[in-house]
Enzyme design. Structure first.
Site, PDB file in Angstrom:
ATOM      1  N   LEU A 181       0.853  -1.182   0.000  1.00 31.57           N
ATOM      2  CA  LEU A 181       0.000   0.000   0.000  1.00 31.57           C
ATOM      3  C   LEU A 181       0.892   1.236   0.000  1.00 31.57           C
ATOM      4  CD1 LEU A 181      -2.935   1.010   0.130  1.00 31.57           C
ATOM      5  CD2 LEU A 181      -2.681   1.145   2.607  1.00 31.57           C
ATOM      6  N   ASP A 182       0.983   1.889  -1.137  1.00 26.64           N
ATOM      7  CA  ASP A 182       1.904   3.005  -1.330  1.00 26.64           C
ATOM      8  C   ASP A 182       1.119   4.309  -1.377  1.00 26.64           C
ATOM      9  OD1 ASP A 182       3.948   4.699  -1.929  1.00 26.64           O
ATOM     10  OD2 ASP A 182       4.355   3.893  -3.924  1.00 26.64           O
ATOM     11  N   SER A 183       1.331   5.156  -0.355  1.00 23.18           N
ATOM     12  CA  SER A 183       0.627   6.441  -0.315  1.00 23.18           C
ATOM     13  C   SER A 183       1.097   7.367  -1.438  1.00 23.18           C
ATOM     14  CB  SER A 183       0.850   7.119   1.042  1.00 23.18           C
ATOM     15  OG  SER A 183       2.239   7.338   1.270  1.00 23.18           O
ATOM     16  N   GLY A 184       2.278   7.076  -2.014  1.00 18.56           N
ATOM     17  CA  GLY A 184       2.782   7.891  -3.114  1.00 18.56           C
ATOM     18  C   GLY A 184       2.159   7.538  -4.450  1.00 18.56           C
ATOM     19  N   ASN A 185       1.425   6.427  -4.509  1.00 17.96           N
ATOM     20  CA  ASN A 185       0.757   6.041  -5.750  1.00 17.96           C
ATOM     21  C   ASN A 185      -0.541   6.826  -5.900  1.00 17.96           C
ATOM     22  OD1 ASN A 185      -0.306   4.774  -7.998  1.00 17.96           O
ATOM     23  ND2 ASN A 185      -0.851   2.889  -6.931  1.00 17.96           N
TER      24      ASN A 185
END
Length: 307
Positions: A181-185
């Site tokens: 889970l990448d908050s930068g995506n």
């Protein structure tokens, strides 16, 4: 044999100071320079006690009590749990640093020799010169190494806290794996604004129809989609994106029927997701096979949870 007590005390004071500093760094506690000096000074006084004609100072309980006072002088007392954490982290830093120096020293030790079938070593009043050199040079090295390794562990733990199991369904195809889970995506399909996850085709290419892989390959290599039959043609989207240091590029996306994600015992389900097909290995270590979009969780429905 001549014993240079002042040199031994100074060395112990320096080591205690660095160990207490490392303990504060690992625990992320702000400690003043004065408190570190006081704690290190109190700890170094134990060297003087070793010259007392009493076996009591060598008892483990006495050593433990003395270390309690060292931590109290350095960190003070706020809560019992916090105090115990500082005490055992001090032991952890000491064991890691001392054990590393001890192991490296004996790995490289050359002053030992066999005389008449007996292993003998040479030493002077200040101790073995090689050992002193190792202590002086290797303590900062081991402290730095320990600090870096603890930092790597924290980063890795944080990353694993964000790795979640997923199950993806597209018609009759079901894909299972782990996603980060990448908050930068922040990738979205430009028209519908549907969040886009990234699927690693180096892992799942054999699980998808050959025609879909061919379309994704042509878009990535020549920038356009080949004109051939495709069972998922109505699902396919072209996702524009821009990576750091490169111009605008395109990614083939497929509208999924269903997506389930498990996080901390809670199951999230959503149909609002597009799967971006990428031939780039998303995890060099193979820890996960997809990059999830944060809105996939925020817009999902919770269907079950751990009891």
């Amino acid at each position: 044999m001549t014993i240079y007590l002042d040199v031994i005390w100074l060395l112990n004071f320096s080591i205690d100071f660095m160990l207490l500093w490392l303990t504060s760094v690992i625990l992320k506690r702000k400690i003043t320079f004065v408190r570190l000096m006081i704690g290190a000074f109190f700890g170094s006084l134990y060297v003087l006690m070793l010259f007392l004609e009493s076996s009591l100072v060598y008892h483990p309980i006495v050593k433990f009590i003395y270390s309690v006072f060292i931590i109290y002088c350095t960190f003070g007392y706020k809560r019992f749990g916090s105090f115990v954490q500082g005490l055992f982290m001090f032991y952890f830093a000491s064991f890691i640093t001392g054990g590393g120096i001890f192991g490296i020293h004996f790995f490289l030790q050359t002053e030992a020799e066999i005389m008449n079938g007996v292993l003998t070593t040479q030493s002077t009043g200040m101790g073995d010169p090689v050992s002193w050199l190792f202590v002086i040079l290797m303590v900062p090295v081991m402290l730095y190494f320990t600090k870096r390794r603890v930092g790597d562990i924290e980063i890795r733990k944080l990353r694993y806290d964000q790795i979640m199991n997923f199950e993806l369904r597209i018609e009759t195809t079901i894909l299972k794996g782990q996603g980060l889970l990448d908050s930068g995506n922040q990738l979205h399909e430009p028209i519908s604004k549907t969040p886009v996850m990234i699927l690693d085709l180096t892992v799942f290419k054999n699980d998808l129809p050959e025609e879909v892989i061919s379309h994704a390959t042509s878009l990535e290599n020549i920038g356009e989609v080949v004109d051939e039959e495709n069972p998922w043609i109505d699902r396919m989207k072209i996702i524009p994106y821009r990576a750091v240091g490169s111009n605008h590029q395109f990614l083939m996306g497929v509208k999924a029927d269903h997506m389930a994600i498990w996080s901390e015992g809670v199951k999230y389900e959503t149909k609002n997701v597009i799967v971006g097909l990428s031939f780039t290995n998303v995890s060099g270590e193979g820890d996960y096979q997809a990059i999830l979009h944060p809105k996939m969780l925020s817009h999902a429905s919770v269907t079950s949870s751990a009891s």
